[in-house]
Design an enzyme around this catalytic site. Structure first.
Site, PDB file in Angstrom:
ATOM      1  N   LYS A 203      40.736  37.879  40.965  1.00 51.27           N
ATOM      2  CA  LYS A 203      39.862  38.172  39.824  1.00 51.27           C
ATOM      3  C   LYS A 203      38.825  39.188  40.283  1.00 51.27           C
ATOM      4  O   LYS A 203      38.166  38.991  41.302  1.00 51.27           O
ATOM      5  CB  LYS A 203      39.163  36.892  39.374  1.00 51.27           C
ATOM      6  CG  LYS A 203      38.108  37.103  38.290  1.00 51.27           C
ATOM      7  CD  LYS A 203      37.563  35.777  37.802  1.00 51.27           C
ATOM      8  CE  LYS A 203      36.495  35.977  36.734  1.00 51.27           C
ATOM      9  NZ  LYS A 203      36.074  34.723  36.112  1.00 51.27           N
TER      10      LYS A 203
HETATM   11  C1  5RP Z   1      31.504  34.117  39.016  1.00 55.28           C
HETATM   12  C2  5RP Z   1      32.635  33.689  38.201  1.00 55.28           C
HETATM   13  C3  5RP Z   1      32.256  33.001  36.985  1.00 55.28           C
HETATM   14  O1  5RP Z   1      31.622  31.859  37.075  1.00 55.28           O
HETATM   15  C4  5RP Z   1      32.994  33.328  35.775  1.00 55.28           C
HETATM   16  O2  5RP Z   1      34.324  32.986  35.930  1.00 55.28           O
HETATM   17  C5  5RP Z   1      32.737  34.733  35.323  1.00 55.28           C
HETATM   18  O3  5RP Z   1      33.360  35.026  34.097  1.00 55.28           O
HETATM   19  P1  5RP Z   1      32.692  36.092  33.108  1.00 55.28           P
HETATM   20  O4  5RP Z   1      32.095  37.181  33.948  1.00 55.28           O
HETATM   21  O5  5RP Z   1      33.817  36.627  32.271  1.00 55.28           O
HETATM   22  O6  5RP Z   1      31.652  35.365  32.285  1.00 55.28           O
HETATM   23  O7  5RP Z   1      33.778  33.892  38.531  1.00 55.28           O
HETATM   24  O8  5RP Z   1      31.848  35.277  39.719  1.00 55.28           O
END
Ligand code: 5RP
Length: 306
Positions: A203
């Site tokens: 991610k």
């Molecule tokens: C932190 C994370 C998060 O807690 C979350 O998954 C972020 O998702 P978004 O930016 O779409 O709100 O991974 O790095």
């Protein structure tokens, strides 16, 4: 009792049909074991190798984030529209009904808060507990260039090793410190390191310039975070550009659950990711679903969860 002679006569081994042996299509995943592939296939649709993951794990370091104050009220109605749910074990056990059939990507690192240095994490889940909650993947933050870079890479390695023992894939999450630029050079470095050390998917963030090279240089699928809440059209455009340039989908949180009409927004994001709709058409879909009342209705029926 069945007639053994008759059964023998009816056997058909289809001698003229070679046994099916298809390659597993998800990027960089063909050499994995059956269980890994099966779990990945729950997250990434086998039809297009893409996913719309709903990220609701923010509380693990920032407490009751806007839109996540009551996961039972605001998130349950969105689950039917997500391909996977990224969540902590605490929130999962306390607020999400076990009848859901969507795969869980379990937040497995933690140990800091927004009040302190963000990169100071540790492994925060035993693999046995991940198995117990039927996790389809483990998520771990990696802070390349951060104060605790080395420890966070150690966390990734530990989680990958544990996941490999049990056939559970690992998603590395590239955490970017405030002092670091989220440009293609940095994201290319961070995502590649995660993949080289065994992450099964990563991610990361979208960047305007050079994202296609970031995606091409990472040998496993990338999903993009939404980041801070943007106007809906901008979030849809970002998702569109990311998948057009090689991302395998999104793991989006705030840009869905902080919308005025989260249920409409997640459907619009799905249209971009799975149907390659343009951001303009997806935004029209968002507006029409919103005006038709696709807001954030309460979680009322178990059937809504599937
Ligand atoms: C932190 C994370 C998060 O807690 C979350 O998954 C972020 O998702 P978004 O930016 O779409 O709100 O991974 O790095």
């Amino acid at each position: 009792m069945a007639d053994a002679d008759d059964i023998l006569e009816r056997k058909n081994f289809y001698l003229d049909v070679p046994q099916t042996s298809n390659a597993y299509a998800l990027k960089g995943s063909n050499a994995l074991d059956w269980g890994m592939k099966n779990r990945l296939a729950r997250i990434f649709s086998p039809d297009d190798c893409r996913t719309v993951m709903l990220a609701v794990d923010h509380g693990y370091f920032q407490g009751p984030t806007t839109g996540l104050e009551r996961l039972d009220v605001t998130i349950c109605p969105l689950i039917p529209y997500a391909d996977a749910l990224m969540i902590t074990r605490g929130a999962l056990r306390s607020t999400i009904p076990p009848e859901i059939t969507k795969p869980v990507v379990l937040r497995s690192s933690g140990g800091q808060s927004i009040l302190k240095e963000l990169s100071n994490e540790r492994v925060a889940v035993d693999i046995e507990d991940a198995v117990r909650v039927n996790a389809s993947a483990l998520a771990v933050q990696v802070y390349i260039g951060g104060v605790h870079e080395h420890e966070s890479i150690g966390n990734l390695v530990e989680i990958v090793n544990a996941g490999n023992r049990h056939g559970i894939p690992t998603m590395a999450v590239t955490g970017v410190g405030k002092e670091l630029a989220r440009d293609a050079k940095y994201l290319g470095l961070a995502t590649r390191i995660c993949a080289e050390l065994g992450a099964n998917f990563v991610k990361t963030y979208y960047c305007e310039k050079g994202f296609a090279a970031v995606a091409a240089g990472c040998p496993v699928p990338l999903v993009i975070a939404g980041g801070k809440k943007l106007p809906e059209m901008d979030a849809l455009r970002m998702a569109y550009l990311a998948v057009s340039e090689g991302a395998a989908g999104v793991d989006m949180g705030r840009n869905i659950f902080q919308c005025e009409a989260p249920k409409a927004m997640i459907q619009a994001v799905r249209a971009v990711v799975h149907e390659s709709e343009t951001p303009e058409r997806a935004y029209d879909l968002y507006l029409s679903l919103k005006s038709a009342g696709e807001g954030s209705e309460l979680c009322t029926a178990k059937t809504q969860l599937r």
